[in-house]
Motif scaffolding. Structure first.
Motif, PDB file in Angstrom:
ATOM      1  N   VAL A  17       0.884  -1.137   0.079  1.00 12.00           N
ATOM      2  CA  VAL A  17       0.104  -0.120  -0.082  1.00 12.00           C
ATOM      3  C   VAL A  17       0.786   1.147   0.102  1.00 12.00           C
ATOM      4  O   VAL A  17       0.499   2.112  -0.827  1.00 12.00           O
ATOM      5  N   ARG A  18       1.856   1.119   0.899  1.00 11.84           N
ATOM      6  CA  ARG A  18       3.117   2.359   0.750  1.00 11.84           C
ATOM      7  C   ARG A  18       3.366   2.907  -0.586  1.00 11.84           C
ATOM      8  O   ARG A  18       3.769   3.804  -0.869  1.00 11.84           O
ATOM      9  N   MET A  19       3.954   1.349  -1.167  1.00  9.97           N
ATOM     10  CA  MET A  19       4.525   1.613  -2.279  1.00  9.97           C
ATOM     11  C   MET A  19       3.462   2.185  -3.434  1.00  9.97           C
ATOM     12  O   MET A  19       3.968   3.400  -4.183  1.00  9.97           O
ATOM     13  N   ALA A  20       2.304   1.955  -3.388  1.00 16.51           N
ATOM     14  CA  ALA A  20       1.304   2.385  -4.451  1.00 16.51           C
ATOM     15  C   ALA A  20       0.944   3.965  -4.035  1.00 16.51           C
ATOM     16  O   ALA A  20       0.967   4.779  -4.666  1.00 16.51           O
ATOM     17  N   GLU A  21       0.964   4.178  -2.410  1.00 17.50           N
ATOM     18  CA  GLU A  21       0.746   5.599  -2.190  1.00 17.50           C
ATOM     19  C   GLU A  21       1.887   6.508  -2.844  1.00 17.50           C
ATOM     20  O   GLU A  21       1.505   7.743  -3.129  1.00 17.50           O
ATOM     21  N   ARG A  22       3.254   5.932  -2.944  1.00 14.55           N
ATOM     22  CA  ARG A  22       4.416   6.811  -3.296  1.00 14.55           C
ATOM     23  C   ARG A  22       4.230   6.865  -4.810  1.00 14.55           C
ATOM     24  O   ARG A  22       4.546   8.103  -5.515  1.00 14.55           O
ATOM     25  N   LYS A  23       3.936   5.650  -5.469  1.00 12.22           N
ATOM     26  CA  LYS A  23       4.061   5.523  -6.816  1.00 12.22           C
ATOM     27  C   LYS A  23       2.898   6.303  -7.929  1.00 12.22           C
ATOM     28  O   LYS A  23       3.312   7.028  -8.592  1.00 12.22           O
ATOM     29  N   THR A  24       1.905   6.206  -7.199  1.00  9.94           N
ATOM     30  CA  THR A  24       0.526   6.880  -7.868  1.00  9.94           C
ATOM     31  C   THR A  24      -0.068   8.162  -7.128  1.00  9.94           C
ATOM     32  O   THR A  24      -0.536   9.193  -7.743  1.00  9.94           O
ATOM     33  N   ALA A  25      -0.553   7.583  -5.921  1.00 12.43           N
ATOM     34  CA  ALA A  25      -1.167   8.660  -5.236  1.00 12.43           C
ATOM     35  C   ALA A  25      -0.546  10.099  -4.965  1.00 12.43           C
ATOM     36  O   ALA A  25      -1.393  11.221  -5.128  1.00 12.43           O
ATOM     37  N   ALA A  26       0.729  10.026  -4.923  1.00 14.00           N
ATOM     38  CA  ALA A  26       1.555  11.072  -4.680  1.00 14.00           C
ATOM     39  C   ALA A  26       1.329  12.197  -5.747  1.00 14.00           C
ATOM     40  O   ALA A  26       1.323  13.295  -5.496  1.00 14.00           O
ATOM     41  N   GLN A  67      -4.647   3.439  -8.406  1.00 13.37           N
ATOM     42  CA  GLN A  67      -3.950   2.252  -8.761  1.00 13.37           C
ATOM     43  C   GLN A  67      -4.492   0.980  -8.064  1.00 13.37           C
ATOM     44  O   GLN A  67      -4.022   0.090  -8.855  1.00 13.37           O
ATOM     45  N   LEU A  68      -5.251   0.870  -7.307  1.00 19.29           N
ATOM     46  CA  LEU A  68      -6.033  -0.313  -7.060  1.00 19.29           C
ATOM     47  C   LEU A  68      -6.787  -0.795  -8.171  1.00 19.29           C
ATOM     48  O   LEU A  68      -6.792  -1.790  -8.385  1.00 19.29           O
ATOM     49  N   VAL A  69      -7.535   0.134  -8.879  1.00 21.77           N
ATOM     50  CA  VAL A  69      -8.457  -0.436  -9.978  1.00 21.77           C
ATOM     51  C   VAL A  69      -7.357  -0.618 -11.046  1.00 21.77           C
ATOM     52  O   VAL A  69      -7.742  -1.617 -11.878  1.00 21.77           O
ATOM     53  N   ASP A  70      -6.220   0.122 -11.366  1.00 20.65           N
ATOM     54  CA  ASP A  70      -5.261  -0.268 -12.294  1.00 20.65           C
ATOM     55  C   ASP A  70      -4.704  -1.665 -11.853  1.00 20.65           C
ATOM     56  O   ASP A  70      -4.390  -2.516 -13.064  1.00 20.65           O
ATOM     57  N   ASP A  71      -4.480  -1.999 -10.897  1.00 22.80           N
ATOM     58  CA  ASP A  71      -3.833  -3.173 -10.486  1.00 22.80           C
ATOM     59  C   ASP A  71      -4.858  -4.480 -11.050  1.00 22.80           C
ATOM     60  O   ASP A  71      -4.562  -5.578 -11.388  1.00 22.80           O
ATOM     61  N   HIS A 111       5.404 -11.113 -12.792  1.00 19.06           N
ATOM     62  CA  HIS A 111       5.533 -11.444 -11.173  1.00 19.06           C
ATOM     63  C   HIS A 111       5.442 -10.089 -10.503  1.00 19.06           C
ATOM     64  O   HIS A 111       5.984 -10.090  -9.294  1.00 19.06           O
ATOM     65  N   LYS A 112       4.651  -9.256 -10.950  1.00 19.12           N
ATOM     66  CA  LYS A 112       4.363  -8.013 -10.000  1.00 19.12           C
ATOM     67  C   LYS A 112       3.680  -8.206  -8.609  1.00 19.12           C
ATOM     68  O   LYS A 112       2.881  -8.826  -8.838  1.00 19.12           O
ATOM     69  N   LYS A 113       4.322  -7.680  -7.546  1.00 16.67           N
ATOM     70  CA  LYS A 113       3.617  -7.634  -6.539  1.00 16.67           C
ATOM     71  C   LYS A 113       2.606  -6.613  -6.360  1.00 16.67           C
ATOM     72  O   LYS A 113       2.843  -5.870  -5.765  1.00 16.67           O
ATOM     73  N   SER A 114       1.450  -6.475  -7.118  1.00 20.20           N
ATOM     74  CA  SER A 114       0.541  -5.747  -7.043  1.00 20.20           C
ATOM     75  C   SER A 114      -0.532  -5.857  -5.858  1.00 20.20           C
ATOM     76  O   SER A 114      -0.276  -6.944  -5.119  1.00 20.20           O
ATOM     77  N   LEU A 115      -1.433  -4.826  -5.581  1.00 20.57           N
ATOM     78  CA  LEU A 115      -2.224  -5.316  -4.425  1.00 20.57           C
ATOM     79  C   LEU A 115      -3.172  -6.214  -4.414  1.00 20.57           C
ATOM     80  O   LEU A 115      -2.950  -7.006  -3.359  1.00 20.57           O
TER      81      LEU A 115
END
Length: 344
Positions: A183-192, A227-231, A253-257
């Protein structure tokens, strides 16, 4: 997501995106025209304006979500959208810089129903073109008269984005990724970046610190939902709709949400998924379909959609707390609903 009565003249999400594109696209073409020819050529190809030979395709790039958020945030606090165009151009350039690099790192060969830039021009030139777009973003922002706060806002978002992308790559080599880490990764990668878009618009519109904070938080929650929907689309999206191969995230092999939610679920399906997904051999054919089935059976798909819905509710509360112009509130809400219910 809660709704309010639309103000007179409220536009649909599609109309908002189209209007943003009509304003930002000419400005984007102007600033891109100042790049050296090789970088301009690759950048324009990536944006969908011309083919690999430089012939006009009549294309218009992506969805223009970030620029639309910048323009709407400015209007939301009582400012004029025109004052926010430099910020809108800047975030769109940063977004496309990240996509150019992301395609290289993931090895994706298609985006938006056409070949990725690196697969046509080479990884090195695509990376250099991405770097050019990033540098151009800051130039566009400062040339447009943005102050130091706006520049720092964009700089912080770029650093967060790269930190998130680094974590995303690191996760591919790890078998012990936790859901909070993901979740933190997604917050940095997209949410920011979406939070930055709303903050830049609010700053251009003359908002005070509290409004800027609330609109930034609205954008950050919306970005994580995006990002959640993108995943979800990276696993279950249809290639003819998304423009990317089916199961594209699973192949890498992505570690998506959804994947991490399933792997850490403690369920029989999650344990079977771990045996399949964490081996070194690439996933192909029936293994890809089986992995997608196991992610759903372990609750990864349901958790991801439920989390996106919850974030949308939280984003709405931030937006209404900001005391913004009613029409802009309704239009930002329409964009938020589109983000979490899209199919591409």
């Amino acid at each position: 997501m809660s709704t309010t009565e639309s103000a007179p003249g409220t536009r649909s999400a599609t109309e908002v995106l189209g209007h943003a594109k009509s304003i930002v696209d000419p400005a984007l073409r102007t600033v891109l025209g100042g790049l050296p020819e090789p970088m301009r050529h690759i950048g324009g190809y990536h944006l969908g304006w011309w083919d690999e030979h430089g012939r006009d395709t009549g294309g218009s790039g992506g969805k223009t979500l970030c620029p639309a958020l910048v323009l709407l945030a400015a209007e939301a606090v009582g400012g004029r959208a025109g004052r926010a165009v430099p910020g809108a151009v800047a975030v769109e350039l940063v977004h496309n810089f990240s996509l150019l690099h992301d395609d290289v790192m993931d090895g994706d060969v298609t985006r938006r129903h056409r070949a990725t830039a690196w697969s046509l021009f080479g990884a090195g030139p695509a990376i250099l073109a991405g770097n050019s777009l990033l540098a151009l973003a800051f130039d566009a922002l400062t040339e447009g008269g943005a102050g130091a706060t706006a520049v720092r806002t964009l700089h912080t978002a770029v650093q967060d984005l790269m930190d998130g992308q680094h974590a995303d790559l690191e996760f591919e080599r790890r078998a012990d990724v936790t859901l909070p880490e993901c979740v933190r990764m997604a917050e940095r990668k997209t949410a920011a970046l979406l939070g930055c878009a709303c903050a830049l618009g609010a700053l251009a519109g003359g908002a005070g610190p509290e409004q800027v904070l609330l609109l930034r938080r609205f954008g950050e929650r919306l970005g994580l939902a995006f990002q959640l929907v993108d995943d979800l689309l990276g696993i279950w999206g249809t290639e003819s709709v998304t423009g990317k191969p089916a199961f594209s995230d699973l192949r890498n092999h992505k570690k998506s949400l959804p994947v991490v939610a399933a792997l850490t679920s403690g369920t029989p399906a999650g344990r079977e998924l771990a045996r399949l997904y964490l081996r070194e051999d690439p996933l192909e054919g029936d293994d890809l379909a089986r992995a997608a089935e196991l992610i759903a059976a372990a609750g990864g798909r349901g958790w991801t959609q439920a989390r996106a819905d919850a974030l949308l509710e939280q984003a709405w509360r931030d937006l209404t707390s900001a005391g913004v112009v009613p029409r802009a509130t309704a239009e930002l809400g329409a964009l938020a609903r589109l983000v979490t219910r899209r199919d591409h």
